[in-house]
Motif scaffolding. Structure first.
Motif, PDB file in Angstrom:
ATOM      1  N   VAL A 153       0.848  -1.193   0.000  1.00 59.28           N
ATOM      2  CA  VAL A 153       0.000   0.000   0.000  1.00 59.28           C
ATOM      3  C   VAL A 153       0.885   1.245   0.000  1.00 59.28           C
ATOM      4  O   VAL A 153       2.022   1.214   0.477  1.00 59.28           O
ATOM      5  CB  VAL A 153      -0.924  -0.001   1.247  1.00 59.28           C
ATOM      6  CG1 VAL A 153      -0.116   0.118   2.530  1.00 59.28           C
ATOM      7  CG2 VAL A 153      -1.990   1.088   1.179  1.00 59.28           C
ATOM      8  N   LEU A 155       0.875   4.870   1.644  1.00 66.23           N
ATOM      9  CA  LEU A 155       0.243   5.682   2.681  1.00 66.23           C
ATOM     10  C   LEU A 155       0.692   7.122   2.487  1.00 66.23           C
ATOM     11  O   LEU A 155       1.869   7.443   2.680  1.00 66.23           O
ATOM     12  CB  LEU A 155       0.639   5.188   4.074  1.00 66.23           C
ATOM     13  CG  LEU A 155       0.365   3.715   4.383  1.00 66.23           C
ATOM     14  CD1 LEU A 155       0.774   3.390   5.811  1.00 66.23           C
ATOM     15  CD2 LEU A 155      -1.111   3.386   4.173  1.00 66.23           C
ATOM     16  N   GLY A 162      -8.067  12.873   5.209  1.00 63.31           N
ATOM     17  CA  GLY A 162      -8.589  12.081   4.104  1.00 63.31           C
ATOM     18  C   GLY A 162      -8.849  12.923   2.879  1.00 63.31           C
ATOM     19  O   GLY A 162      -8.397  14.066   2.760  1.00 63.31           O
ATOM     20  N   SER A 179     -13.976   5.882   1.461  1.00 63.03           N
ATOM     21  CA  SER A 179     -13.332   5.046   0.451  1.00 63.03           C
ATOM     22  C   SER A 179     -13.800   5.461  -0.937  1.00 63.03           C
ATOM     23  O   SER A 179     -14.890   6.015  -1.100  1.00 63.03           O
ATOM     24  CB  SER A 179     -13.634   3.561   0.684  1.00 63.03           C
ATOM     25  OG  SER A 179     -15.020   3.311   0.541  1.00 63.03           O
ATOM     26  N   ILE A 209      -3.855   5.076   0.644  1.00 63.19           N
ATOM     27  CA  ILE A 209      -4.603   5.594   1.793  1.00 63.19           C
ATOM     28  C   ILE A 209      -4.092   6.997   2.091  1.00 63.19           C
ATOM     29  O   ILE A 209      -2.894   7.200   2.321  1.00 63.19           O
ATOM     30  CB  ILE A 209      -4.455   4.708   3.043  1.00 63.19           C
ATOM     31  CG1 ILE A 209      -5.057   3.316   2.793  1.00 63.19           C
ATOM     32  CG2 ILE A 209      -5.162   5.366   4.250  1.00 63.19           C
ATOM     33  CD1 ILE A 209      -4.890   2.354   3.958  1.00 63.19           C
ATOM     34  N   PHE A 211      -4.231  10.069   4.654  1.00 60.88           N
ATOM     35  CA  PHE A 211      -4.570  10.215   6.074  1.00 60.88           C
ATOM     36  C   PHE A 211      -3.820  11.392   6.688  1.00 60.88           C
ATOM     37  O   PHE A 211      -2.885  11.940   6.080  1.00 60.88           O
ATOM     38  CB  PHE A 211      -4.254   8.927   6.839  1.00 60.88           C
ATOM     39  CG  PHE A 211      -2.771   8.670   7.010  1.00 60.88           C
ATOM     40  CD1 PHE A 211      -2.150   8.880   8.235  1.00 60.88           C
ATOM     41  CD2 PHE A 211      -2.003   8.221   5.942  1.00 60.88           C
ATOM     42  CE1 PHE A 211      -0.795   8.651   8.392  1.00 60.88           C
ATOM     43  CE2 PHE A 211      -0.639   7.989   6.094  1.00 60.88           C
ATOM     44  CZ  PHE A 211      -0.030   8.204   7.324  1.00 60.88           C
ATOM     45  N   ILE A 222      -3.548   2.556  11.028  1.00 63.60           N
ATOM     46  CA  ILE A 222      -3.678   2.089   9.647  1.00 63.60           C
ATOM     47  C   ILE A 222      -2.861   0.820   9.434  1.00 63.60           C
ATOM     48  O   ILE A 222      -3.311  -0.134   8.791  1.00 63.60           O
ATOM     49  CB  ILE A 222      -3.240   3.188   8.661  1.00 63.60           C
ATOM     50  CG1 ILE A 222      -4.251   4.336   8.687  1.00 63.60           C
ATOM     51  CG2 ILE A 222      -3.106   2.637   7.239  1.00 63.60           C
ATOM     52  CD1 ILE A 222      -3.813   5.556   7.912  1.00 63.60           C
ATOM     53  N   ARG A 227      -9.534   1.553  10.352  1.00 62.58           N
ATOM     54  CA  ARG A 227      -9.943   2.527   9.338  1.00 62.58           C
ATOM     55  C   ARG A 227      -9.578   3.945   9.755  1.00 62.58           C
ATOM     56  O   ARG A 227      -9.988   4.413  10.815  1.00 62.58           O
ATOM     57  CB  ARG A 227     -11.443   2.423   9.077  1.00 62.58           C
ATOM     58  CG  ARG A 227     -11.977   3.386   8.004  1.00 62.58           C
ATOM     59  CD  ARG A 227     -11.276   3.218   6.685  1.00 62.58           C
ATOM     60  NE  ARG A 227     -11.441   1.907   6.107  1.00 62.58           N
ATOM     61  CZ  ARG A 227     -12.444   1.597   5.274  1.00 62.58           C
ATOM     62  NH1 ARG A 227     -13.349   2.469   4.967  1.00 62.58           N
ATOM     63  NH2 ARG A 227     -12.518   0.373   4.765  1.00 62.58           N
ATOM     64  N   THR A 230      -8.801   8.045   3.960  1.00 62.49           N
ATOM     65  CA  THR A 230      -9.575   7.606   2.796  1.00 62.49           C
ATOM     66  C   THR A 230      -8.814   6.543   2.024  1.00 62.49           C
ATOM     67  O   THR A 230      -7.654   6.740   1.678  1.00 62.49           O
ATOM     68  CB  THR A 230      -9.873   8.794   1.858  1.00 62.49           C
ATOM     69  OG1 THR A 230     -10.586   9.800   2.586  1.00 62.49           O
ATOM     70  CG2 THR A 230     -10.710   8.354   0.670  1.00 62.49           C
ATOM     71  N   LEU A 231      -9.469   5.430   1.757  1.00 63.89           N
ATOM     72  CA  LEU A 231      -8.865   4.351   0.969  1.00 63.89           C
ATOM     73  C   LEU A 231      -9.289   4.475  -0.482  1.00 63.89           C
ATOM     74  O   LEU A 231     -10.475   4.568  -0.794  1.00 63.89           O
ATOM     75  CB  LEU A 231      -9.334   2.998   1.526  1.00 63.89           C
ATOM     76  CG  LEU A 231      -8.991   1.756   0.695  1.00 63.89           C
ATOM     77  CD1 LEU A 231      -7.480   1.519   0.649  1.00 63.89           C
ATOM     78  CD2 LEU A 231      -9.698   0.520   1.243  1.00 63.89           C
ATOM     79  N   ASN A 233      -9.022   2.338  -3.895  1.00 60.52           N
ATOM     80  CA  ASN A 233      -8.723   0.943  -4.246  1.00 60.52           C
ATOM     81  C   ASN A 233      -9.425   0.554  -5.531  1.00 60.52           C
ATOM     82  O   ASN A 233     -10.245   1.292  -6.047  1.00 60.52           O
ATOM     83  CB  ASN A 233      -9.166   0.026  -3.094  1.00 60.52           C
ATOM     84  CG  ASN A 233      -8.395  -1.260  -3.062  1.00 60.52           C
ATOM     85  OD1 ASN A 233      -7.670  -1.587  -3.998  1.00 60.52           O
ATOM     86  ND2 ASN A 233      -8.571  -2.023  -2.000  1.00 60.52           N
TER      87      ASN A 233
END
Length: 233
Positions: A153, A155, A162, A179, A209, A211, A222, A227, A230-231, A233
């Motif tokens: 991921v 970050l 977010g 998300s 993500i 954050f 994370i 959570r 904001t993810l 994906n």
């Protein structure tokens, strides 16, 4: 939750409440957050920007050639990387600083297999000098390096918690997304990363993500699968 992460920090984040340079208190806070996450056994790579020292895109405004300005910006990221490396090592963490531009007296050249080996040995790897090429942002460098080292991921640590429908610092009615899909983010025109970086992540199915890095415990949460931010994906 994750075995290997790539943390993207902006140079501006290192300024703290200052107008320029590196805030020692902010550096100490980030070091504490990274150390707590590292203690979980997670492999950590970091890409840091240089906007607190020099931004290539501002070079043309002062009459500096864009390519020359971009290289100046890359050197600024190495300065930040050296500061972060020093802070992490002071906290007892083993680190390696790798650069997209050769400068052997200061850091190692970026070699994919060597970077992965450092991570496997438990060292934190900091990538400086962006991609080593002008016209590419450190967001693009973060996406590229994450793909090269097979990170789980990206970050992206920012000063907001977010991705919002509008700038939350200017629009009080802006709403936060918990998300998004890559397609939704693109269709809404959300400014998460530059298009090159964003497309690299989308094509390689690499989640992002976004954050708030300035909130204590967010990075650790994370990393443990909780959570936050904001993810995409």
């Amino acid at each position: 939750m994750y075995k290997r992460i790539l943390l993207k920090l902006s140079g501006e984040a290192l300024m703290g409440n200052q107008q320029f340079g590196i805030d020692p208190k902010r550096l100490e806070q980030y070091t504490s957050e990274i150390k707590a996450t590292k203690n979980l056994g997670i492999e950590i790579a970091i890409v840091v920007g240089g906007g607190n020292i020099f931004r290539g895109v501002q070079a043309e405004e002062s009459g500096i050639d864009r390519v020359q300005g971009d290289y100046m910006g890359m050197l600024a990221t190495v300065v930040n990387g050296m500061a972060l490396q020093s802070a992490l090592e002071k906290a007892g963490l083993f680190t390696r600083l790798m650069s997209g531009i050769n400068m052997e007296q200061v850091c190692e050249p970026f070699i994919k297999r060597r970077a992965v080996r450092h991570l496997e040995k438990g060292r934190i790897v900091i990538f400086g000098a962006g991609t080593g090429n002008p016209y590419f942002t450190t967001d693009s460098a973060a996406s590229l390096r994450a793909i090269e080292i097979n990170a789980d991921v990206v970050l992206k640590g920012t000063r907001v918690d977010g991705v919002y429908s509008a700038d939350p610092e200017k629009d009080p009615h802006a709403t936060r997304y918990s998300s998004l899909t890559f397609q939704e983010a693109y269709e809404k025109g959300l400014n998460i990363m530059d298009m090159t970086a964003f497309t690299l992540c989308q094509e390689n199915k690499l989640p992002i993500i976004v954050f708030d890095m300035n909130k204590n415990g967010n990075l650790l949460d994370i990393a443990q699968g909780k959570r936050a931010g904001t993810l995409i994906n």
